[in-house]
Design a protein around this motif. Structure first.
Motif, mmCIF file in Angstrom:
data_model
loop_
_atom_site.group_PDB
_atom_site.id
_atom_site.type_symbol
_atom_site.label_atom_id
_atom_site.label_comp_id
_atom_site.label_asym_id
_atom_site.label_seq_id
_atom_site.Cartn_x
_atom_site.Cartn_y
_atom_site.Cartn_z
ATOM 1 N N GLU A 47 -15.468 28.554 15.791
ATOM 2 C CA GLU A 47 -16.802 28.677 15.959
ATOM 3 C C GLU A 47 -17.690 28.655 14.873
ATOM 4 O OE1 GLU A 47 -17.284 31.873 19.103
ATOM 5 O OE2 GLU A 47 -15.339 32.082 18.538
ATOM 6 N N TRP A 48 -18.447 27.855 14.395
ATOM 7 C CA TRP A 48 -19.130 27.853 13.232
ATOM 8 C C TRP A 48 -20.542 28.497 13.399
ATOM 9 C CZ3 TRP A 48 -16.480 26.246 9.178
ATOM 10 C CH2 TRP A 48 -15.363 25.374 9.545
ATOM 11 N N ASN A 49 -20.947 29.567 12.748
ATOM 12 C CA ASN A 49 -21.946 30.312 12.841
ATOM 13 C C ASN A 49 -22.755 30.505 11.397
ATOM 14 O OD1 ASN A 49 -24.004 32.237 12.978
ATOM 15 N ND2 ASN A 49 -23.255 32.489 15.317
ATOM 16 N N VAL A 50 -23.658 29.692 10.886
ATOM 17 C CA VAL A 50 -24.227 30.033 9.514
ATOM 18 C C VAL A 50 -24.539 31.291 9.408
ATOM 19 C CG1 VAL A 50 -25.710 29.153 7.919
ATOM 20 C CG2 VAL A 50 -24.836 27.608 9.450
ATOM 21 N N ILE A 51 -25.163 32.124 10.179
ATOM 22 C CA ILE A 51 -25.864 33.340 10.243
ATOM 23 C C ILE A 51 -24.671 34.272 9.732
ATOM 24 C CG2 ILE A 51 -27.049 35.097 11.254
ATOM 25 C CD1 ILE A 51 -28.686 33.273 12.828
ATOM 26 N N ASN A 52 -23.444 34.350 10.609
ATOM 27 C CA ASN A 52 -22.424 35.185 10.188
ATOM 28 C C ASN A 52 -21.853 34.773 8.850
ATOM 29 O OD1 ASN A 52 -22.786 36.301 12.701
ATOM 30 N ND2 ASN A 52 -20.860 34.957 13.599
ATOM 31 N N GLY A 53 -21.773 33.694 8.494
ATOM 32 C CA GLY A 53 -21.377 33.282 7.076
ATOM 33 C C GLY A 53 -22.383 33.786 6.151
ATOM 34 N N GLY A 72 -24.099 47.156 2.646
ATOM 35 C CA GLY A 72 -24.077 47.767 4.061
ATOM 36 C C GLY A 72 -24.411 47.179 5.231
ATOM 37 N N ILE A 73 -25.714 46.658 5.138
ATOM 38 C CA ILE A 73 -26.399 46.018 6.122
ATOM 39 C C ILE A 73 -25.863 44.821 6.380
ATOM 40 C CG2 ILE A 73 -28.573 44.778 7.022
ATOM 41 C CD1 ILE A 73 -30.302 47.215 5.100
ATOM 42 N N GLY A 74 -25.357 44.229 5.475
ATOM 43 C CA GLY A 74 -24.641 42.809 5.654
ATOM 44 C C GLY A 74 -23.387 43.111 6.645
ATOM 45 N N TRP A 75 -22.583 43.935 6.028
ATOM 46 C CA TRP A 75 -21.462 44.468 6.791
ATOM 47 C C TRP A 75 -21.700 44.739 8.193
ATOM 48 C CZ3 TRP A 75 -16.592 42.878 6.641
ATOM 49 C CH2 TRP A 75 -15.613 43.597 7.397
ATOM 50 N N ALA A 76 -22.415 45.585 8.425
ATOM 51 C CA ALA A 76 -22.906 46.274 9.982
ATOM 52 C C ALA A 76 -23.261 44.819 10.638
ATOM 53 C CB ALA A 76 -24.071 47.271 9.653
ATOM 54 N N LEU A 77 -24.123 44.001 10.127
ATOM 55 C CA LEU A 77 -24.484 42.935 11.024
ATOM 56 C C LEU A 77 -23.322 41.926 11.253
ATOM 57 C CD1 LEU A 77 -27.900 41.986 9.163
ATOM 58 C CD2 LEU A 77 -27.484 42.948 11.562
ATOM 59 N N TYR A 78 -22.470 41.773 10.250
ATOM 60 C CA TYR A 78 -21.004 41.087 10.279
ATOM 61 C C TYR A 78 -20.286 41.823 11.498
ATOM 62 C CZ TYR A 78 -17.131 38.353 9.250
ATOM 63 O OH TYR A 78 -15.871 37.708 9.163
ATOM 64 N N SER A 79 -20.101 42.983 11.440
ATOM 65 C CA SER A 79 -19.226 43.693 12.410
ATOM 66 C C SER A 79 -19.935 43.630 13.608
ATOM 67 C CB SER A 79 -19.060 45.139 12.146
ATOM 68 O OG SER A 79 -18.609 45.213 10.705
ATOM 69 N N SER A 83 -12.812 32.338 14.090
ATOM 70 C CA SER A 83 -14.226 32.764 13.653
ATOM 71 C C SER A 83 -14.220 33.297 12.567
ATOM 72 C CB SER A 83 -14.827 33.552 14.798
ATOM 73 O OG SER A 83 -14.043 34.891 14.773
ATOM 74 N N THR A 84 -13.226 34.158 12.111
ATOM 75 C CA THR A 84 -13.319 34.536 10.521
ATOM 76 C C THR A 84 -13.137 33.667 9.803
ATOM 77 O OG1 THR A 84 -12.276 36.706 11.618
ATOM 78 C CG2 THR A 84 -12.195 36.371 9.080
ATOM 79 N N LEU A 85 -12.054 32.430 10.074
ATOM 80 C CA LEU A 85 -11.967 31.258 9.196
ATOM 81 C C LEU A 85 -13.315 30.609 8.757
ATOM 82 C CD1 LEU A 85 -10.356 29.140 7.604
ATOM 83 C CD2 LEU A 85 -9.989 28.169 9.837
ATOM 84 N N PHE A 140 -15.636 32.757 6.750
ATOM 85 C CA PHE A 140 -15.395 32.599 5.134
ATOM 86 C C PHE A 140 -15.702 31.136 4.771
ATOM 87 C CE2 PHE A 140 -13.088 36.492 5.473
ATOM 88 C CZ PHE A 140 -12.854 37.012 4.234
ATOM 89 N N VAL A 141 -15.443 30.342 5.223
ATOM 90 C CA VAL A 141 -15.792 28.751 4.767
ATOM 91 C C VAL A 141 -17.236 28.750 4.685
ATOM 92 C CG1 VAL A 141 -15.842 26.395 5.512
ATOM 93 C CG2 VAL A 141 -13.724 27.421 5.927
ATOM 94 N N LEU A 142 -18.036 29.223 5.603
ATOM 95 C CA LEU A 142 -19.551 29.042 5.563
ATOM 96 C C LEU A 142 -20.127 30.053 4.589
ATOM 97 C CD1 LEU A 142 -20.469 28.988 9.250
ATOM 98 C CD2 LEU A 142 -20.572 26.927 7.481
#
Length: 283
Positions: free
Chosen positions: A59-65, A148-155, A167-169, A172-174
């Protein structure tokens, strides 16, 4: 589930210890650490994916990257010029407030037990980290809040992912291009020693990649309040890691505060009403 949470939190704490070791001893600059961390994490995840029995659709999601890159870059940058204890408080305090606020906004409820647990855990963090800590530089404090905001949004985004490994792969790539852009901007200030490379690889390939797959699997099964609360244990574990691996002093204040935080987390995680509802959903 509890065992998985413990493993993930230990890995998160290990990232703090590894980063502190690398930057404090000037083995590497923060942007080189970030780039090696994210690239080694992507490499390990790719191997895990290639050798996995069932290859889920990536699942490629640029925002999550971007969220992941934001957390990694700001984390390393902030720890260069900010007290480690204050940094941990800012990071996971921000994660706590961000995820709880998001959860409440989307209808999650906090009863008396869980509210008390949150309050007790936050009290323990303040007892652990604030007394005796030097006031942080505002710029680098803001960087840790941003992390912290970045990690909260990622979680939070992890709840919508179908496969934690795939999805984690992808994340990380993105994240690599974003981190690479920041690295290029500060290339003239980069320096790398073998010890720094090793610590960054351990952080990315061991403490980040596998742990983040596990964390994405965990957050799909628990609510945001619980997910944010258990992460309050990470500063405590990072302090203990500093004692064991960096030689920082262990005081009764640290021991007492750690117990307080863990008691607060236990009240949140072992709330009977939440556990009962979870059992009903599974049945």
């Amino acid at each position: 589930m509890l065992f998985k949470i413990m493993i993930a939190m230990l890995a998160f704490a290990a990232n703090s210890v590894l980063c502190r070791l690398a930057l404090t001893d000037q083995y590497i600059d923060p942007m080189s650490f970030s780039l090696i961390r994210v690239c080694s994490g992507a490499a390990v995840l790719l191997l895990l994916y290639l050798f996995s029995a069932q290859k889920a659709k990536i699942e490629w999601n640029v925002i999550n990257g971007f969220f992941l890159a934001l957390y990694i870059v700001a984390f390393s940058w902030a720890y260069l010029h900010i007290d480690a204890g204050v940094g941990a408080l800012l990071l996971f305090g921000t994660v706590q407030l961000s995820m709880v606020s998001y959860g409440l906004w989307h209808g999650e409820k906090i009863n008396i037990q869980r509210g008390a647990g949150l309050g007790i855990a936050i009290l323990g963090i303040f007892i652990l980290l604030l007394p005796g800590a030097a006031a942080p530089n505002l710029v680098y404090a803001a960087m840790m809040v941003l992390s912290g905001i970045g990690w909260a949004l990622y979680s939070i985004a992890g709840k919508n992912m179908q496969s934690s490994l795939a999805s984690t792969l992808a994340n990380f790539v993105l994240a690599i291009p974003f981190v690479l852009l920041v690295y290029a901007a500060f290339y003239t200030k980069s320096f790398v020693q073998p010890q720094g490379v090793l610590l960054a690889v351990l952080s990315g390939g061991l403490a980040s990649s596998g742990a983040y797959v596990l964390w994405y699997a965990i957050v799909k099964q628990i609510d945001r309040v619980t997910a944010s609360s258990v992460q309050l244990s990470v500063p405590c574990l990072a302090i203990l890691g500093g004692v064991l691996f960096i030689g920082e002093a262990l005081s009764w204040r640290i021991i007492i505060a750690t117990v307080i935080v863990l008691v607060g987390i236990a009240l949140v995680v072992f709330d009977k009403s939440v556990l009962n509802s979870a059992v009903k959903v599974k049945s």
